[in-house]
Design a protein around this motif. Structure first.
Motif, PDB file in Angstrom:
ATOM      1  N   GLU A 217      61.058  46.968  58.392  1.00 17.59           N
ATOM      2  CA  GLU A 217      61.417  48.389  58.190  1.00 17.59           C
ATOM      3  C   GLU A 217      61.985  48.963  59.482  1.00 17.59           C
ATOM      4  OE1 GLU A 217      60.576  51.996  59.678  1.00 17.59           O
ATOM      5  OE2 GLU A 217      58.633  50.988  59.412  1.00 17.59           O
TER       6      GLU A 217
ATOM      7  N   LYS B   1      58.738  57.350  56.633  1.00 14.32           N
ATOM      8  CA  LYS B   1      58.112  56.029  56.551  1.00 14.32           C
ATOM      9  C   LYS B   1      57.072  55.990  55.431  1.00 14.32           C
ATOM     10  CE  LYS B   1      58.969  54.780  61.369  1.00 14.32           C
ATOM     11  NZ  LYS B   1      59.993  53.750  61.143  1.00 14.32           N
TER      12      LYS B   1
ATOM     13  N   THR C 260      58.917  55.654  52.214  1.00 11.98           N
ATOM     14  CA  THR C 260      59.529  54.324  52.124  1.00 11.98           C
ATOM     15  C   THR C 260      58.504  53.269  51.735  1.00 11.98           C
ATOM     16  OG1 THR C 260      61.193  54.916  53.794  1.00 11.98           O
ATOM     17  CG2 THR C 260      60.793  52.562  53.414  1.00 11.98           C
ATOM     18  N   TYR C 261      57.359  53.275  52.408  1.00 16.16           N
ATOM     19  CA  TYR C 261      56.353  52.243  52.142  1.00 16.16           C
ATOM     20  C   TYR C 261      55.682  52.419  50.781  1.00 16.16           C
ATOM     21  CZ  TYR C 261      56.650  49.982  56.657  1.00 16.16           C
ATOM     22  OH  TYR C 261      57.095  49.260  57.738  1.00 16.16           O
TER      23      TYR C 261
ATOM     24  N   THR D 230      56.968  46.824  60.657  1.00 12.41           N
ATOM     25  CA  THR D 230      57.706  47.998  61.101  1.00 12.41           C
ATOM     26  C   THR D 230      58.331  47.733  62.462  1.00 12.41           C
ATOM     27  OG1 THR D 230      57.601  50.368  61.612  1.00 12.41           O
ATOM     28  CG2 THR D 230      55.647  49.058  62.165  1.00 12.41           C
TER      29      THR D 230
END
Length: 281
Positions: free
Chosen positions: A88, A97, A100-101, A116
């Motif tokens: 990522e 984030k 996204t996750y 990450t």
């Protein structure tokens, strides 16, 4: 556990370099970003890296083959459906984030390891959003990966030994010197050294002690370093510098405001756009 099929989330300056570095060392890789516009910018970056890798390693044919092998998509499900490793590299914003996750966790196979590339957030800040804390850690790249080829591997208290060692192995197989960070540390090793240096330079500028070229010249003459701090800011990218400075103290926040009003709002993001503190061909 060997990690082969790789997905990179985020195709900005460093994301594009991660894609190219992985492909150049023979692993299948696909890049994801949120829009076709972002992917068009990524294509330009990737195309420019062909000459960079070809000249640096002396194998232009291999560099072109690496570029040709890289796939890009705006479909996250497609990007991760066969991934062994997802790296990522989205903006340094915890909310972005998190979103996204949470989406990634619902799409990636159970065996997939998440890494990450965050420069400023600890893996444990992000881990609760991943849905698989034992398979989550950090793999931090330095800009200009082909020559500054460190891969800082940093886990959390929950990261499994197997996942950690698999990422160390991946780093080494993709041309990196794996740096084992033994405990969580904001900034890992590299940025723990670099960020205070850059912050000191920004404070000199904001407090009107000296202008950027004078600060850079002073540092380069006094230490023999190839780049001054504001040249490094341009290389790193002023968006990244802005995100870091905006979370700092009062003087750092003033620097963030200066970056936004004088540079970022004018489209001057550093080397990537041809202008930042300096102009570039």
């Amino acid at each position: 556990m060997q990690l082969n099929n790789t997905t990179v989330l985020g195709t900005g300056v460093l994301g594009s370099q991660i894609l190219f570095q992985t492909a150049y060392h023979g692993l299948p890789v696909i890049g994801f970003d949120i829009s076709e516009e972002a992917l068009e910018a990524a294509k330009t970056r990737l195309d420019s890296l062909v000459a960079v890798y070809g000249e640096f390693f002396g194998e232009p044919t291999k560099a072109q083959a690496a570029r040709d092998s890289i796939k890009l998509t705006t479909d996250m499900a497609l990007a991760v459906n066969n991934a062994d490793l997802v790296i990522e590299a989205v903006p340094e914003d915890l909310k972005i984030k998190e979103q996204t996750y949470q989406k990634l966790a619902s799409l990636a196979p159970e065996h997939t390891i998440f890494a990450t590339n965050s420069s400023t957030l600890l893996p444990s800040d992000i881990s609760p959003f991943t849905g698989r804390p034992e398979q989550f850690l950090a793999l931090h790249y330095a800009n200009h990966i082909w020559k500054n080829n460190t891969g800082e591997v940093m886990g959390t208290a929950n990261t499994s030994k197997e996942a950690y060692e698999a990422v160390v192995d991946f780093a080494e197989r993709t041309g990196l010197v794996a740096i084992r960070v033994l405990k969580e540390q904001p900034g890992y090793v590299l940025n723990s050294l670099l960020v205070p240096f850059l912050e000191s330079a920004s404070h000199l500028l904001v407090n009107e002690v000296a202008d950027a070229p004078t600060i850079d010249t002073t540092w380069k003459i006094g230490t023999g370093a190839p780049f001054g701090p504001f040249e490094i800011y341009d290389i790193v990218g002023l968006n990244t510098a802005y995100h870091i400075a905006s979370h700092g103290g009062e003087t750092s926040k003033k620097f963030a405001e200066l970056l936004k009003s004088e540079y970022i709002d004018q489209g001057k993001l550093g080397v990537a756009t041809g202008e930042g503190f300096y102009k570039y061909d």
